[in-house]
Scaffold this motif. Sequence first.
Motif: not given
Length: 170
Positions: A82-84, A44-46, A18-19, A36-42
Amino acid sequence: MEDPNPCERAKKWLQSLQKIENMNKIDPREAPISLDSSNIYEGFVFRGLQIDQLQEGRALCTFKVPPRLVDGNGIWPARVIMSLVDNVCAAAIMTCDKPVKVSVDYNLSYFSTAKTHDEIEIDARVLGHKGGLSTVVVDMRNKITGQLVAQARQSMHNLGGLTVTPRSKM
């Protein structure tokens, strides 16, 4: 210093997702995970995920669907759900003192829609482990109505630190 118990490790890991809220606010010296971009996405989502209970083989969370994560019709889209589910499944496995794994099978069924500001309960339960394979089932319900929004069954495998590159049969 002693390692925290598996439930505490799972909690810290979910909190770390979430950070990362905004690329402009990130200080690479303080980032809890790689940038990396996936962590930025996470991140944003989390952001906003509430961890209600972690016990061996179970992760129970609440998520209030924010306006930033809905489509033009105000509906919570499948890709976000799905990400969650993927990461809450991993946390449930971590509570069993197992390493985070790679998803090898993922089945997600949708039963109803969730909309902006709906409060969703995410209940992930480990069904079992065999060798390096762990299977988790997740129910996502509207906390007010009790209506099932989605149900997932996910299997994850521990590759034991090995990187496997599939080879073409051509």
